[in-house]
Design a protein around this motif. Structure first.
Motif, mmCIF file in Angstrom:
data_model
loop_
_atom_site.group_PDB
_atom_site.id
_atom_site.type_symbol
_atom_site.label_atom_id
_atom_site.label_comp_id
_atom_site.label_asym_id
_atom_site.label_seq_id
_atom_site.Cartn_x
_atom_site.Cartn_y
_atom_site.Cartn_z
ATOM 1 N N MET A 140 0.866 -1.125 -0.029
ATOM 2 C CA MET A 140 -0.095 -0.050 0.110
ATOM 3 C C MET A 140 0.958 1.309 -0.132
ATOM 4 O O MET A 140 0.667 2.156 -0.746
ATOM 5 N N LEU B 40 2.469 1.498 -3.416
ATOM 6 C CA LEU B 40 1.480 2.096 -4.611
ATOM 7 C C LEU B 40 1.127 3.643 -4.343
ATOM 8 O O LEU B 40 1.065 4.402 -5.133
ATOM 9 N N GLN B 41 1.147 4.225 -2.998
ATOM 10 C CA GLN B 41 0.726 5.298 -2.627
ATOM 11 C C GLN B 41 1.787 6.433 -3.255
ATOM 12 O O GLN B 41 1.686 7.366 -3.787
ATOM 13 N N THR C 136 1.634 6.841 -6.998
ATOM 14 C CA THR C 136 0.758 7.778 -7.519
ATOM 15 C C THR C 136 1.190 9.161 -7.297
ATOM 16 O O THR C 136 0.579 10.162 -7.951
ATOM 17 N N GLU C 137 2.101 9.628 -6.274
ATOM 18 C CA GLU C 137 2.265 10.785 -6.031
ATOM 19 C C GLU C 137 3.706 11.283 -6.367
ATOM 20 O O GLU C 137 3.905 12.429 -6.085
ATOM 21 N N GLU D 243 4.912 12.405 -8.999
ATOM 22 C CA GLU D 243 5.269 13.498 -9.884
ATOM 23 C C GLU D 243 5.296 14.915 -9.191
ATOM 24 O O GLU D 243 6.056 15.966 -9.399
ATOM 25 N N GLN E 219 1.576 4.283 -11.878
ATOM 26 C CA GLN E 219 0.484 5.330 -11.830
ATOM 27 C C GLN E 219 -0.610 5.282 -12.808
ATOM 28 O O GLN E 219 -1.884 5.385 -12.541
ATOM 29 N N LEU F 139 -3.001 2.616 -11.763
ATOM 30 C CA LEU F 139 -3.629 2.835 -10.407
ATOM 31 C C LEU F 139 -4.757 3.859 -10.702
ATOM 32 O O LEU F 139 -5.790 3.740 -9.820
ATOM 33 N N LEU F 140 -4.418 4.938 -11.537
ATOM 34 C CA LEU F 140 -5.403 5.764 -11.703
ATOM 35 C C LEU F 140 -6.426 5.253 -12.429
ATOM 36 O O LEU F 140 -7.649 5.869 -12.381
ATOM 37 N N LEU G 193 -7.837 2.316 -12.063
ATOM 38 C CA LEU G 193 -8.497 1.221 -10.989
ATOM 39 C C LEU G 193 -9.847 1.958 -10.401
ATOM 40 O O LEU G 193 -9.946 3.160 -10.019
#
Lengths: 527, 269
Positions: free
Chosen positions: A199, A202-203, A206-207, A209, A261, A264-265, A267
């Motif tokens: 987790m 993956l977090q 996604t962040e 950038e 990313q 995940l986006l 999902l």
């Protein structure tokens, strides 16, 4: 009568593949006069889907010796014009095509057998129940195609199903990959500690950038090294690297993160995995764009191609010669498989494809799944993208599953894919009960022209378009179409929203008939 | 002839002939009871008159739908260029005939609302090929989820009649009803107002039976002959097939809509 074939166009498009069809729709949508031709009698070219009978014809066509003779066209030419004659149609499509049955022609029904024994006869009888893709593709739920279908309102012609599971090959067997939050918590394949690590990772992906400092640190690293730095377990590294980021050991860190990313986006928008599969196959998608083109006035003619291109002394295309007529056009868009040899790039890499019909899923479950499997690279093969579809997508009849394999070409498709196929299914003579039995298989190679420089040798107002590429999604074709469109019509919007059918509604009653025309005029944006 | 038989009489409309009203004209069709489109046509049109199929049975079927105020059917209209498809739709929907009709740009279909009975409304989506697709085969997108089909030819154009078979095969290969059976196709011989007819009625009669059309009749979109009657016949057949509960997707499939949640930044896993 106004029914003769018009002789002048803004854009002539030759080929009904993905990029060509998007461009035809985009031009027609903003009011350009479009003629769209395809020398085949089906839509889609190398992007087509066929039923079982249609596929047999396609295989037959591919196995015919390549015809190099030029067309006999003898177009009328004005001063300074010259004609470039085309090869006799049909365009070359695929090579190394090998189709094979693995079941007998007919079997006597045994009655009480739990597992149905398929025969060639039975499969052929159900030929209409098949939609077999030459270029199977998925859509990211927040990818470019989904957004384009919605914004242009072409989505009304299409239907999709969710990919219901992402699977990987790890330690000699298939395992589902937990990719949503719910999956991560539900899975028993990883420990509680691993769950937390996953987790967190993956977090971070996604962040990434928003964090240029951190980004810099990983600039020269591979994604694998980055994952190792995080002290992830081998299990997790495998899931993230191969199944989620769909990467290899060499993939650079930033690329790996951006792929993660993207995954995940997408999902949770439509389902449990980030992916959608077009009902009736990927070949539906170009057809949806063709329909929009026609509805906005684009003219269609299949089984008709160009026999020659007429080029002026200023190296611009003036017209095409087709079916004994010169058809003038300001622009020509042409699928690369149609282009005359002098326009073609010298070398292009290839794609190896395998299609397998099996009698149960590669990973049995209590319901029908739509499965994506990124098979990790090993000594004998590169990474292989595998999609398994069942009857719910209308890909094949009930009781059968269709497995599509796609990989970068090294040898022939059969050489490139056989080792992976053998791991997943029983070939004749093998009786591993955990594996499905192979019913029918097909291998072929096609060119991957997405990396070629297509503008080098062509007249300035002629645009060549690529065939299917290796990527999982359609994004490349959309990007290419947008680029070409902005060169042709920089002032025009690319596929603005088409109005919903504000159709002509007339009731039986006479009063209604009177009222209707005014209402219609106010609702409908006409011509 | 009894009342009910009126629906099943075979009559060829002729412009300027007797029987100008719509009462006497009828469709030719076979296997009226179940529309299992099997390959052995056992009824001749004359037999149809004594077919047990009756008005009362028919209304029993729609009784089931009293709770359902509206039915929606998608009907596709195909055939060679210039046989009169668009004129037919226009005549049916707007009761107009224009010589130089141009398809409406940007519209997929025309909608016709029928008051089928006191309690039942039927909506028909009439998918005319965009005039622009007239030189070619249709995309499967066009055929998708169709409940019924009209294949039209021009009585003064022999070629357009021959090509109806290609159109029939194209439809059958690209779509079926939910249960896998072919969609009901009606054959229409348009332009019966023109004097120079090229195709013999007996030829059409055996042709439609051999090729599993549900029925055929002559029409004139120009004069408005048999336009409503033929469509009523097709709707009748579609109603009995218990379809038309909307153009819903196959269970579990998705249609993309903008209403889906907006992209979220941050962890969505």
């Amino acid at each position: 009568m106004g029914d003769e074939f018009p002789k002048e166009y803004d854009v002539i498009v030759v080929g009904t593949g993905m990029t060509e069809s998007i461009l035809a729709a985009a031009a027609s949508r903003v009011g350009k006069r479009v003629l769209h031709l395809d020398s085949n009698e089906y839509y889609g070219g190398l992007w087509a889907s066929f039923n079982f009978e249609g596929l047999q014809q396609w295989v037959g066509d591919c196995q015919k010796p390549k015809d190099e003779t030029e067309c006999k066209a003898d177009p009328q030419l004005a001063d300074g014009e010259s004609a470039i004659k085309m090869r006799v149609l049909n365009p070359p499509t695929a090579t190394n095509v090998k189709e094979q049955w693995h079941v007998p022609e007919a079997v006597e029904s045994s009655g009480d057998d739990a597992k149905k024994a398929w025969s060639q006869e039975e499969v052929k009888k159900l030929y209409r129940k098949f939609n077999i893709d030459l270029a199977p593709k998925l859509l990211y739920s927040r990818g470019a195609l989904v957004e384009l279908l919605i914004s242009s309102n072409i989505a009304r012609y299409t239907e999709f199903r969710n990919v219901t599971r992402v699977v990987t090959w790890h330690e000699g067997k298939l395992t589902p990959v937990p990719c949503s939050r719910a999956d991560v918590f539900a899975t028993q394949n990883i420990t509680v500690v691993e769950k937390r690590m996953l987790m967190n990772l993956l977090q971070e992906c996604t962040e990434y950038e928003g964090n240029p400092e951190k980004l810099k640190k990983h600039e020269n690293q591979s994604f694998l090294d980055f994952l190792k730095d995080k002290q992830l377990t081998d299990n997790l590294i495998h899931y993230v690297l191969y199944a989620i980021a769909m990467s290899t050991e060499e993939t650079p860190c930033i690329e790996g993160m951006s792929r993660t990313q993207k995954f995940l986006l997408s999902l949770g928008r439509y389902g449990n995995t980030p992916f959608l599969w077009p009902m009736y196959g990927s070949g539906e998608i170009p057809q949806a764009f063709c329909r929009l083109c026609a509805v906005f006035g684009g003219l269609y003619h299949l089984k008709r191609g160009a026999e020659a291109l007429i080029v002026g002394s200023d190296n611009t295309l003036k017209a095409i010669h087709s079916d004994r007529e010169n058809l003038k056009s300001n622009y020509l868009v042409m699928g690369l498989d149609y282009a005359p040899d002098s326009f073609l790039p010298e070398e292009s890499p290839g794609i190896s494809r395998g299609v397998f019909l099996i009698d149960s899923s590669i990973l049995a479950a209590d319901k029908e799944h739509l499965t994506l499997l990124e098979f990790p690279p090993d000594e004998s093969s590169g990474p292989v993208t595998i999609v398994e579809v069942g009857s719910l997508t209308n890909a094949c009849p009930q009781g059968l599953y269709m497995v599509h394999m796609t990989t970068k070409q090294k040898g022939s498709a059969e050489e490139d894919l056989m080792s992976v196929a053998k791991k997943l299914m029983n070939f004749p003579g093998e009786t591993d009960e955990s594996k499905p039995n192979l019913v029918w298989s097909m291998f072929f190679n096609m060119k991957d022209t997405s990396t070629c420089d297509l503008g080098a040798n062509t007249p300035t107002n002629l645009f060549l378009t690529s065939g299917p590429d290796l990527d999982l999604d359609f994004d490349f074709a959309i990007k290419q179409a947008k680029e070409i469109f902005s060169k042709m019509y920089p002032e025009d919007e690319f596929l603005p929203r088409a109005p919903d059918p504000e159709e002509i509604i007339l009731d039986d009653d006479d009063e209604d008939k009177q009222k209707q025309p005014e209402e219609k005029a106010s609702e409908e944006p006409q011509e | 002839m009894s009342q009910q038989n009126r629906r099943q009489l075979v009559f060829w409309p002729r412009v300027g002939g007797a029987g100008g009203g719509s009462g006497g004209r009828q469709m030719s069709f076979w296997d009226g009871s179940h529309l299992s489109l099997d390959e052995s046509p056992t009824h001749t049109p004359a037999d149809e008159g004594s077919d047990p199929e009756s008005e009362s049975q028919f209304f029993d079927t729609i009784d089931k739908f009293h709770s359902m105020p509206e039915k929606l059917f998608k009907v596709i209209i195909i055939g060679d260029p210039t046989v009169g498809k668009t004129s037919f739709v226009q005549r049916y929907v707007q009761d107009m005939f224009k010589r130089d009709y141009k398809g409406t740009v940007g519209v997929d279909f025309a909608l016709k609302i029928l008051r089928w009975s006191d309690t039942q409304t039927v909506k028909l989506q009439l998918w005319d090929i965009a005039g622009q697709e007239r030189f070619t085969w249709m995309t499967r997108v066009y055929y998708k989820d169709a409940h019924g089909c009209v294949i039209m030819f021009d009585l003064s154009n022999k070629n357009s009649f021959a090509n109806t078979l290609k159109w029939k095969k194209d439809v059958d290969s690209k779509c079926t009803l939910a249960d896998g059976s072919p969609i009901p196709c009606m054959l229409l011989a348009n332009k019966c107002d023109l004097p120079n007819r090229q195709i013999d009625q007996m030829e059409i009669e055996s042709f439609y039976k051999e090729n599993n059309f549900i029925g055929w009749t002559e029409t004139s979109a120009k004069e408005g002959l048999m336009v409503h009657d033929s469509m009523k016949f097709l709707v009748d057949v579609m109603m009995r097939q218990d379809g038309g509960n909307g153009l819903e997707n196959i269970s579990g499939s998705l249609t993309l809509k903008n209403s889906a949640s907006q992209p979220r930044k941050g962890c969505s896993c």
